[in-house]
Every structure is written in C-alpha cells, then in structure tokens.
Design a protein around this motif. Sequence first.
Motif, PDB file in Angstrom:
ATOM      1  N   MET A  73       0.842  -1.202   0.000  1.00 37.28           N
ATOM      2  CA  MET A  73       0.000   0.000   0.000  1.00 37.28           C
ATOM      3  C   MET A  73       0.878   1.253   0.000  1.00 37.28           C
ATOM      4  SD  MET A  73      -2.086   2.414   0.864  1.00 37.28           S
ATOM      5  CE  MET A  73      -3.351   3.167   1.814  1.00 37.28           C
ATOM      6  N   LEU A  74       0.612   2.108  -0.972  1.00 43.05           N
ATOM      7  CA  LEU A  74       1.434   3.309  -1.190  1.00 43.05           C
ATOM      8  C   LEU A  74       0.583   4.572  -1.099  1.00 43.05           C
ATOM      9  CD1 LEU A  74       4.226   4.431  -2.467  1.00 43.05           C
ATOM     10  CD2 LEU A  74       2.999   4.360  -4.636  1.00 43.05           C
ATOM     11  N   THR A  75       1.148   5.640  -0.552  1.00 38.71           N
ATOM     12  CA  THR A  75       0.513   6.948  -0.691  1.00 38.71           C
ATOM     13  C   THR A  75       0.918   7.449  -2.072  1.00 38.71           C
ATOM     14  OG1 THR A  75       1.344   7.364   1.552  1.00 38.71           O
ATOM     15  CG2 THR A  75       0.164   9.166   0.465  1.00 38.71           C
ATOM     16  N   LYS A  76       0.014   7.451  -3.023  1.00 36.89           N
ATOM     17  CA  LYS A  76       0.399   7.922  -4.353  1.00 36.89           C
ATOM     18  C   LYS A  76       0.440   9.439  -4.334  1.00 36.89           C
ATOM     19  CE  LYS A  76       1.626   7.818  -8.568  1.00 36.89           C
ATOM     20  NZ  LYS A  76       2.890   8.550  -8.466  1.00 36.89           N
ATOM     21  N   LEU A  77       1.649   9.956  -4.338  1.00 35.49           N
ATOM     22  CA  LEU A  77       1.824  11.409  -4.306  1.00 35.49           C
ATOM     23  C   LEU A  77       2.246  11.860  -5.702  1.00 35.49           C
ATOM     24  CD1 LEU A  77       3.662  11.662  -0.875  1.00 35.49           C
ATOM     25  CD2 LEU A  77       1.308  12.328  -1.355  1.00 35.49           C
ATOM     26  N   MET A  78       1.265  12.087  -6.530  1.00 37.29           N
ATOM     27  CA  MET A  78       1.536  12.480  -7.912  1.00 37.29           C
ATOM     28  C   MET A  78       2.103  13.904  -7.956  1.00 37.29           C
ATOM     29  SD  MET A  78       1.436  12.437 -11.126  1.00 37.29           S
ATOM     30  CE  MET A  78       0.831  10.825 -11.517  1.00 37.29           C
ATOM     31  N   THR A  79       3.245  14.058  -8.593  1.00 37.80           N
ATOM     32  CA  THR A  79       3.863  15.388  -8.674  1.00 37.80           C
ATOM     33  C   THR A  79       4.067  15.807 -10.132  1.00 37.80           C
ATOM     34  OG1 THR A  79       5.044  14.898  -6.626  1.00 37.80           O
ATOM     35  CG2 THR A  79       5.801  16.798  -7.856  1.00 37.80           C
ATOM     36  N   TYR A  80       3.665  17.036 -10.450  1.00 43.03           N
ATOM     37  CA  TYR A  80       3.858  17.602 -11.790  1.00 43.03           C
ATOM     38  C   TYR A  80       4.930  18.696 -11.729  1.00 43.03           C
ATOM     39  CZ  TYR A  80      -1.080  16.102 -12.404  1.00 43.03           C
ATOM     40  OH  TYR A  80      -2.263  15.411 -12.452  1.00 43.03           O
ATOM     41  N   PRO A  81       5.650  18.898 -12.836  1.00 44.37           N
ATOM     42  CA  PRO A  81       6.546  20.070 -12.850  1.00 44.37           C
ATOM     43  C   PRO A  81       5.697  21.354 -12.926  1.00 44.37           C
ATOM     44  CG  PRO A  81       6.639  18.873 -14.958  1.00 44.37           C
ATOM     45  CD  PRO A  81       5.706  18.109 -14.069  1.00 44.37           C
ATOM     46  N   LEU A  82       6.069  22.363 -12.162  1.00 43.38           N
ATOM     47  CA  LEU A  82       5.283  23.607 -12.207  1.00 43.38           C
ATOM     48  C   LEU A  82       5.385  24.253 -13.581  1.00 43.38           C
ATOM     49  CD1 LEU A  82       3.508  25.603 -10.618  1.00 43.38           C
ATOM     50  CD2 LEU A  82       5.590  26.808  -9.981  1.00 43.38           C
ATOM     51  N   THR A  83       6.573  24.140 -14.191  1.00 42.70           N
ATOM     52  CA  THR A  83       6.760  24.658 -15.554  1.00 42.70           C
ATOM     53  C   THR A  83       7.568  23.616 -16.338  1.00 42.70           C
ATOM     54  OG1 THR A  83       8.957  25.624 -15.267  1.00 42.70           O
ATOM     55  CG2 THR A  83       7.092  26.976 -14.557  1.00 42.70           C
ATOM     56  N   CYS A  84       7.786  23.885 -17.630  1.00 37.47           N
ATOM     57  CA  CYS A  84       8.609  22.935 -18.393  1.00 37.47           C
ATOM     58  C   CYS A  84      10.091  23.312 -18.340  1.00 37.47           C
ATOM     59  CB  CYS A  84       8.104  22.775 -19.826  1.00 37.47           C
ATOM     60  SG  CYS A  84       7.903  24.331 -20.681  1.00 37.47           S
ATOM     61  N   ALA A  85      10.482  24.173 -17.397  1.00 36.46           N
ATOM     62  CA  ALA A  85      11.918  24.434 -17.199  1.00 36.46           C
ATOM     63  C   ALA A  85      12.583  23.108 -16.833  1.00 36.46           C
ATOM     64  CB  ALA A  85      12.102  25.441 -16.063  1.00 36.46           C
ATOM     65  N   PRO A  86      13.677  22.739 -17.511  1.00 34.59           N
ATOM     66  CA  PRO A  86      14.291  21.430 -17.235  1.00 34.59           C
ATOM     67  C   PRO A  86      14.553  21.162 -15.756  1.00 34.59           C
ATOM     68  CG  PRO A  86      15.226  22.353 -19.222  1.00 34.59           C
ATOM     69  CD  PRO A  86      14.329  23.420 -18.650  1.00 34.59           C
ATOM     70  N   LEU A  87      14.896  22.179 -14.973  1.00 28.71           N
ATOM     71  CA  LEU A  87      15.137  21.940 -13.551  1.00 28.71           C
ATOM     72  C   LEU A  87      13.846  21.476 -12.856  1.00 28.71           C
ATOM     73  CD1 LEU A  87      16.939  21.969 -11.045  1.00 28.71           C
ATOM     74  CD2 LEU A  87      16.385  24.403 -10.760  1.00 28.71           C
ATOM     75  N   ASP A  88      12.724  22.105 -13.199  1.00 30.49           N
ATOM     76  CA  ASP A  88      11.441  21.698 -12.604  1.00 30.49           C
ATOM     77  C   ASP A  88      11.141  20.239 -12.968  1.00 30.49           C
ATOM     78  OD1 ASP A  88      11.230  24.262 -11.728  1.00 30.49           O
ATOM     79  OD2 ASP A  88       9.342  24.740 -12.749  1.00 30.49           O
ATOM     80  N   VAL A  89      11.453  19.893 -14.220  1.00 27.38           N
ATOM     81  CA  VAL A  89      11.176  18.523 -14.676  1.00 27.38           C
ATOM     82  C   VAL A  89      12.079  17.536 -13.946  1.00 27.38           C
ATOM     83  CG1 VAL A  89      11.136  16.970 -16.672  1.00 27.38           C
ATOM     84  CG2 VAL A  89      10.367  19.342 -16.919  1.00 27.38           C
ATOM     85  N   GLU A  90      13.333  17.893 -13.773  1.00 26.42           N
ATOM     86  CA  GLU A  90      14.257  16.980 -13.083  1.00 26.42           C
ATOM     87  C   GLU A  90      13.835  16.781 -11.617  1.00 26.42           C
ATOM     88  OE1 GLU A  90      18.162  18.380 -12.097  1.00 26.42           O
ATOM     89  OE2 GLU A  90      19.030  16.376 -12.250  1.00 26.42           O
ATOM     90  N   LEU A  91      13.504  17.876 -10.941  1.00 25.20           N
ATOM     91  CA  LEU A  91      13.102  17.766  -9.529  1.00 25.20           C
ATOM     92  C   LEU A  91      11.830  16.917  -9.396  1.00 25.20           C
ATOM     93  CD1 LEU A  91      13.762  21.445  -8.400  1.00 25.20           C
ATOM     94  CD2 LEU A  91      15.097  19.423  -7.771  1.00 25.20           C
ATOM     95  N   THR A  92      10.942  17.081 -10.380  1.00 26.03           N
ATOM     96  CA  THR A  92       9.690  16.317 -10.366  1.00 26.03           C
ATOM     97  C   THR A  92       9.978  14.834 -10.585  1.00 26.03           C
ATOM     98  OG1 THR A  92       8.556  18.225 -11.244  1.00 26.03           O
ATOM     99  CG2 THR A  92       7.441  16.112 -11.491  1.00 26.03           C
ATOM    100  N   LEU A  93      10.863  14.559 -11.527  1.00 29.92           N
ATOM    101  CA  LEU A  93      11.248  13.166 -11.795  1.00 29.92           C
ATOM    102  C   LEU A  93      11.776  12.525 -10.506  1.00 29.92           C
ATOM    103  CD1 LEU A  93      11.863  10.911 -13.948  1.00 29.92           C
ATOM    104  CD2 LEU A  93      14.148  11.899 -14.092  1.00 29.92           C
ATOM    105  N   ASN A  94      12.623  13.240  -9.794  1.00 29.64           N
ATOM    106  CA  ASN A  94      13.187  12.705  -8.551  1.00 29.64           C
ATOM    107  C   ASN A  94      12.105  12.420  -7.517  1.00 29.64           C
ATOM    108  OD1 ASN A  94      15.693  12.822  -9.633  1.00 29.64           O
ATOM    109  ND2 ASN A  94      16.266  14.764  -8.654  1.00 29.64           N
ATOM    110  N   LYS A  95      11.154  13.341  -7.430  1.00 31.76           N
ATOM    111  CA  LYS A  95      10.053  13.137  -6.461  1.00 31.76           C
ATOM    112  C   LYS A  95       9.279  11.876  -6.797  1.00 31.76           C
ATOM    113  CE  LYS A  95       9.308  16.569  -3.571  1.00 31.76           C
ATOM    114  NZ  LYS A  95       8.541  17.285  -2.646  1.00 31.76           N
ATOM    115  N   ASN A  96       8.962  11.708  -8.074  1.00 30.04           N
ATOM    116  CA  ASN A  96       8.153  10.558  -8.473  1.00 30.04           C
ATOM    117  C   ASN A  96       8.944   9.253  -8.356  1.00 30.04           C
ATOM    118  OD1 ASN A  96       5.687  11.881  -8.883  1.00 30.04           O
ATOM    119  ND2 ASN A  96       6.364  12.630 -10.874  1.00 30.04           N
ATOM    120  N   LEU A  97      10.254   9.302  -8.642  1.00 31.12           N
ATOM    121  CA  LEU A  97      11.077   8.091  -8.458  1.00 31.12           C
ATOM    122  C   LEU A  97      11.099   7.692  -6.981  1.00 31.12           C
ATOM    123  CD1 LEU A  97      14.223   8.667 -10.729  1.00 31.12           C
ATOM    124  CD2 LEU A  97      12.337   7.055 -11.103  1.00 31.12           C
TER     125      LEU A  97
END
Length: 486
Positions: A250-274
């Motif tokens: 059982m997991l708390t599904k914490l879906m995270t989106y990048p706030l913008t398409c700035a690559p840093l936002d995308v990378e931080l989001t990827l890390n959160k989801n991983l």
Amino acid sequence: MNKTNEFPKDFLWGGAIAANQVEGGWNLDGKGLSVADIASYKPNIDNKDYAAHMEISTSKIEEAIADKSDKWYPKRRGIDFYHRYKEDLAMFAELGFKTLRLSIAWSRLFPTGEEEKPNEAGVEFYRNVFKEMNRLGIKPIVTLSHYEMPLSLSLKYNGWVERRVIDDFVRFSTVCFKEYDQYVDYWLTFNEIDSIHRHPFTTAGIIPDKCTTGKEEQEVYQALHHQFVASALVTKVAHEVNAKNQVGCMLTKLMTYPLTCAPLDVELTLNKNLENHFYTDVQVKGEYPRMIEINLENRGIHLDISDEDRRILKENTVDFLTFSYYMSMAESGDPEAERTPGNTVLGVKNPYLPSTDWGWQIDPKGLKISMIELYDRYRIPMMIVENGMGSVDRIENGEIHDPYRVEYFKEHFKQMKEAIDEGVDLIGYTSWAPIDLVSAGTSQMSKRYGFIYVDADDEGNGTYNRMKKDSFDWYQKVIATNGASL
Ligand code: BG6
C-alpha cells in the motif's frame, strides 16, 4: 477493450476505515496502549498544519500516559465502532458494499506486542466483526498495520528501528491469518509504508529524542527496511497458511507535476516521483532500485541489509498493489514558489487546481495518470484503497447536503473508468471514508469524509448517532449500477 458504461464484472466497490480512527474502546477488554492513543487534538493549531498536530517527544508521551481521559485524545474514542459495528456494517450493506477495508489494532491482540499468546478478547472482537461482514456479504480487505503499533514497542525499542520487532509483527500477523482464515482473503501489510518519512512515530513508533546515533534519517531508513522484510515474511506466511490468500502492498500515491517545463522543474519532479515509487518497487519487484541505493549511500545513509534479507524480499513479492490517492502537487526549482498542504506533505501549488477546505488540491485527472503510471510500471492487479475529500459538513433542517463530495467522487470515478478502458487492471475501489471518523493527521472529527455523518465534535461532545448525507444515496446508486449511473 470493449467499452460499456459499467465497471468490470465483480468490481469490488466499498469503503475503507482504520481501527484507530473508528473503534474507540482504547482501554477495554485487555487492549494495550498504541501509538494512536497518545495522538492529541489541539484546538488552537492551524488545521492545515499537520506537522504541528503530529509533533512527538518522550515527555509528551509520558504526559499522555498519565492522562487517563479521552478528552484531548480523540483516537481513544474514535466513533465508537467497537460498540456500534453492527449498526455501521448494516449501513455499509445498505450502501451495497462488496468490500470493506479495515485494520486490526495490533495492541488489541498483543497489548505490549511481546506476549507469546494473543489476548482472546481481542481475537474475539474481530472474529465477530468478520462474522457479521460475512453474513452481510461484505468481503474484508484487512490492513495489518495502519498507524497503531503497541506503544510499549515504541518506548522500549524505538519502534521499528530495532530488528527484533520484525518477529513480534510476524507473530501477530500469523495469529491473524490463522484465526480469520475462513473470513479473509485479501490482506495488506503496511498502510502507506512510505509515510515513515513524514510521520515516523505514527507509522513506525520512532520517537525522535530516542535517536542515539545522531543520525535520525538513517534510523528511519533502517526501520523502513525492517518493515520491508517483515512485509515479505508475512506475505510468505499468508501464502503458507492458505494458498488462496492474496497479499498487497500500500502506497501513498503522491503524484507530482513540474510547475513549468523548465528542465530543472522537470528533473526535480522526476526525482520526487522516483522516490514515491521506490516503496512499491521493493515490494512488487523484490529489490531496492539501484538509483535509490546509490542515492542513500551518497547521503551518508548506510543500511544494514543482509543477503538473507535480499533473498526474503526477492522471494516474497506481493500479489497486488494498492494505493491511496487524494491530491496532486507541483514541484519547482524556485524556492519562492507558493506552497499548499496535501496528505502530510507540503507541495508547490498548482494554479490549475481547486482545493478542499484543508488545502488539498483536487485533481481527478491525476488519479487516471497515477493508475496508468503504476500499472505500466508493475503490471499486477491494483486497487484504490483510499480516496475522498475531508470537508466541513453542515446540518440544515435535519439534512446534510454535500454536492461537493458527490462532485469529487464523480469526477474521480470518470477518470478511473477511462483508465480501465485504456487497459489498467483495477479490481476494486474503497472510498475514504464511508463514515465520518477521526482524522489521522489532525485528530479532528470536524474534517469529515463520510457518506454517513457522525454526531460528534472535535472534543468528543455529541450523541455519536449516525445520519445519512445526500451523498449516501448517490454512492448507493453508483454501486447498484456498477458505475453506470455516474
Ligand atoms: C491516509 C491515511 O493517509 O489519509 C488515513 O491512510 C487518513 O488513515 C487519510 O485518514 C486522510 O488523512 P486525514 O489526515 O485527513 O485523516
């Protein structure tokens, strides 16, 4: 895939509750104190500040043990399900429930966690509950650990930090599998196992001031590792006791989106989801993800993981995956980005989403995305075992009109159906919670989730009588039509 308006045949519609949030009877019939019994309600705290509600220390625990009343400890009284379970189950049957997810309070069976034999009165209580569910045709989905280990294990061993607690948990779980074999087929090991990082005391009995190494984070990860091993070991026992047993994580599904398409936002989001998927990776795939192990080492966290542990994890993976989904969040590289609370998290506010009274962002589409993402990653049957909205409900002329709740569920169900039609193997759904109960995060009663209202306030005043809200009839119809009436 053949599309109809209905959900799959035999879809398990129902609701979910947890022992410590509903039962009460905290000191009855031999029950021992659990970590939930010392969670206090504080009237003057911002209701969105879950961290302040969950703050813990040895002195706070001592103060709570000395206080024998339930006035400031709402989880001691719950909603009196201990005495009213027949009435509540009858209402769930009226809703048409095929299933009810509920948990067993470990300290009702093993008051200190260390007894060799269980407390018979505790065993009997759950046997009676399961018998009644069986009579009503409601299948139990049983969580073995939902935020309430015996307080004694927490005080003596700093909870799951010590490896020996694995044996205590296996002994408790084995009793459950054997005693309730004829009633229960679906078992979940740990509720939201990932939440150990957000509230280590409720999840794993860890008291921060008991950390002797000065490396609190390392202790939390070690405790988590012990829970992973315990989860795998009890999965093995469940299968040995009866091959029909199905065990899920059982997991708390914490879906995270990048706030913008700035690559840093995308990378931080990827890390959160991983990071969010790490827990299910271990329980479904049977091994730690390589990148997580390296990440931990880089952070100076060195875990004691034996070859034997790795073998146990690999050989005893779960049969199905379950998760809770309440909200989504955004992530941003901008430290000034506005934040908003979610399920025991503080995330970046998404400007496209509305929020509940407690600031949790409502995002039905995020549920579909989560389902697709998780199914694509794991390809095993899934259940959504918590989803719902906490809100302030008002009684008007003896009725409760809650169109906001209907709207919330309707939009989430539409997205579930879309994901199913696109190939996701979803076998069940249990709403959180079908009846008002004590909030896990804030210990409030006024944060209401139910289709059924309970007449009680944050300080325990009220008759505790049950009353249907408008949403009751709506959910009843959804189940009766197997989702076709949305
Ligand atoms: C989940 C927990 O995280 O969220 C439940 O498993 C909890 O126990 C639910 O009740 C909602 O959170 P809260 O804090 O609103 O009760």
